[in-house]
Design a protein around this motif. Structure first.
Motif, PDB file in Angstrom:
ATOM      1  N   UNK A  29     -21.788  -9.326  26.200  1.00 20.95           N
ATOM      2  CA  UNK A  29     -22.704 -10.005  25.286  1.00 20.95           C
ATOM      3  C   UNK A  29     -22.052 -10.072  23.915  1.00 20.95           C
ATOM      4  N   UNK A  30     -22.569 -10.930  23.059  1.00 21.07           N
ATOM      5  CA  UNK A  30     -22.001 -11.027  21.718  1.00 21.07           C
ATOM      6  C   UNK A  30     -22.581  -9.923  20.831  1.00 21.07           C
ATOM      7  N   UNK A  31     -21.821  -9.502  19.824  1.00 23.08           N
ATOM      8  CA  UNK A  31     -22.342  -8.512  18.879  1.00 23.08           C
ATOM      9  C   UNK A  31     -23.633  -8.993  18.200  1.00 23.08           C
ATOM     10  N   UNK A  32     -23.705 -10.291  17.928  1.00 23.32           N
ATOM     11  CA  UNK A  32     -24.901 -10.841  17.278  1.00 23.32           C
ATOM     12  C   UNK A  32     -26.135 -10.693  18.175  1.00 23.32           C
ATOM     13  N   UNK A  33     -25.968 -10.944  19.467  1.00 22.01           N
ATOM     14  CA  UNK A  33     -27.083 -10.799  20.403  1.00 22.01           C
ATOM     15  C   UNK A  33     -27.542  -9.351  20.476  1.00 22.01           C
ATOM     16  N   UNK A  34     -26.605  -8.433  20.498  1.00 19.43           N
ATOM     17  CA  UNK A  34     -26.965  -7.012  20.547  1.00 19.43           C
ATOM     18  C   UNK A  34     -27.738  -6.631  19.293  1.00 19.43           C
ATOM     19  N   UNK A  35     -27.287  -7.087  18.124  1.00 22.63           N
ATOM     20  CA  UNK A  35     -28.004  -6.783  16.880  1.00 22.63           C
ATOM     21  C   UNK A  35     -29.428  -7.339  16.916  1.00 22.63           C
ATOM     22  N   UNK A  36     -29.572  -8.587  17.404  1.00 21.26           N
ATOM     23  CA  UNK A  36     -30.905  -9.183  17.496  1.00 21.26           C
ATOM     24  C   UNK A  36     -31.783  -8.391  18.458  1.00 21.26           C
ATOM     25  N   UNK A  37     -31.216  -7.998  19.593  1.00 19.22           N
ATOM     26  CA  UNK A  37     -31.979  -7.229  20.571  1.00 19.22           C
ATOM     27  C   UNK A  37     -32.394  -5.871  20.027  1.00 19.22           C
ATOM     28  N   UNK A  38     -31.582  -5.290  19.167  1.00 20.90           N
ATOM     29  CA  UNK A  38     -31.942  -4.004  18.564  1.00 20.90           C
ATOM     30  C   UNK A  38     -33.206  -4.139  17.727  1.00 20.90           C
ATOM     31  N   UNK A  39     -33.422  -5.301  17.150  1.00 19.16           N
ATOM     32  CA  UNK A  39     -34.614  -5.537  16.335  1.00 19.16           C
ATOM     33  C   UNK A  39     -35.799  -6.020  17.172  1.00 19.16           C
ATOM     34  N   UNK A  40     -35.531  -6.894  18.142  1.00 21.05           N
ATOM     35  CA  UNK A  40     -36.597  -7.520  18.933  1.00 21.05           C
ATOM     36  C   UNK A  40     -37.043  -6.685  20.119  1.00 21.05           C
ATOM     37  N   UNK A  41     -36.069  -6.111  20.832  1.00 17.42           N
ATOM     38  CA  UNK A  41     -36.372  -5.428  22.082  1.00 17.42           C
ATOM     39  C   UNK A  41     -35.404  -4.266  22.272  1.00 17.42           C
ATOM     40  N   UNK A  42     -35.776  -3.137  21.765  1.00 17.99           N
ATOM     41  CA  UNK A  42     -34.880  -1.970  21.789  1.00 17.99           C
ATOM     42  C   UNK A  42     -34.508  -1.534  23.196  1.00 17.99           C
ATOM     43  N   UNK A  43     -35.322  -1.898  24.190  1.00 13.18           N
ATOM     44  CA  UNK A  43     -35.013  -1.517  25.569  1.00 13.18           C
ATOM     45  C   UNK A  43     -33.900  -2.374  26.168  1.00 13.18           C
ATOM     46  N   UNK A  44     -33.531  -3.457  25.475  1.00 15.07           N
ATOM     47  CA  UNK A  44     -32.491  -4.359  25.962  1.00 15.07           C
ATOM     48  C   UNK A  44     -31.087  -3.881  25.600  1.00 15.07           C
ATOM     49  N   UNK A  45     -31.004  -2.774  24.889  1.00 14.75           N
ATOM     50  CA  UNK A  45     -29.707  -2.205  24.524  1.00 14.75           C
ATOM     51  C   UNK A  45     -29.730  -0.701  24.798  1.00 14.75           C
ATOM     52  N   UNK A  46     -28.556  -0.128  25.063  1.00 13.29           N
ATOM     53  CA  UNK A  46     -28.507   1.321  25.276  1.00 13.29           C
ATOM     54  C   UNK A  46     -28.916   2.079  24.016  1.00 13.29           C
ATOM     55  N   UNK A  47     -29.392   3.307  24.174  1.00  6.64           N
ATOM     56  CA  UNK A  47     -29.749   4.090  22.988  1.00  6.64           C
ATOM     57  C   UNK A  47     -28.511   4.357  22.134  1.00  6.64           C
TER      58      UNK A  47
END
Length: 90
Positions: A29-47
């Motif tokens: 995934x792109x770094x930008x998508x991971x950053x967005x997911x950290x804000x929108x849906x924390x379960x979409x990224x590892x802790x």
């Protein structure tokens, strides 16, 4: 490989830290998508690892591996059982 080398490899893997680019590469995934997911849906990224006094984004390799393993779908095995049950009932 002797036991000492295996132990050192395992220890390095448990303490290895990943940055945002490493994580993005690992997840495809792109770094930008991971950053967005950290804000929108924390379960979409590892802790992530919180390092006190910093705003660094870091993840432990071992935590990412565990998170990935916990999200493996059992669908294929369930589909096979369902297909076997249908075949047996005919």
């Amino acid at each position: 490989m002797n036991n000492t080398n295996r132990h050192n490899e395992r220890e390095a893997m448990t303490t290895e830290l990943l940055d945002l680019n490493d994580l993005a590469s690992m997840l495809g995934r792109s770094p930008e998508t991971i950053k967005k997911d950290m804000l929108r849906n924390r379960l979409a990224v590892p802790p992530r690892l919180h390092i006190p006094g910093t705003r660094l984004l870091r993840w432990r390799h071992v935590d990412v591996e565990a998170w990935l393993a916990s999200h493996v779908e059992q669908r294929d095995a369930e589909d096979n059982i369902s297909q076997q049950n249908k075949a047996n009932s005919k």
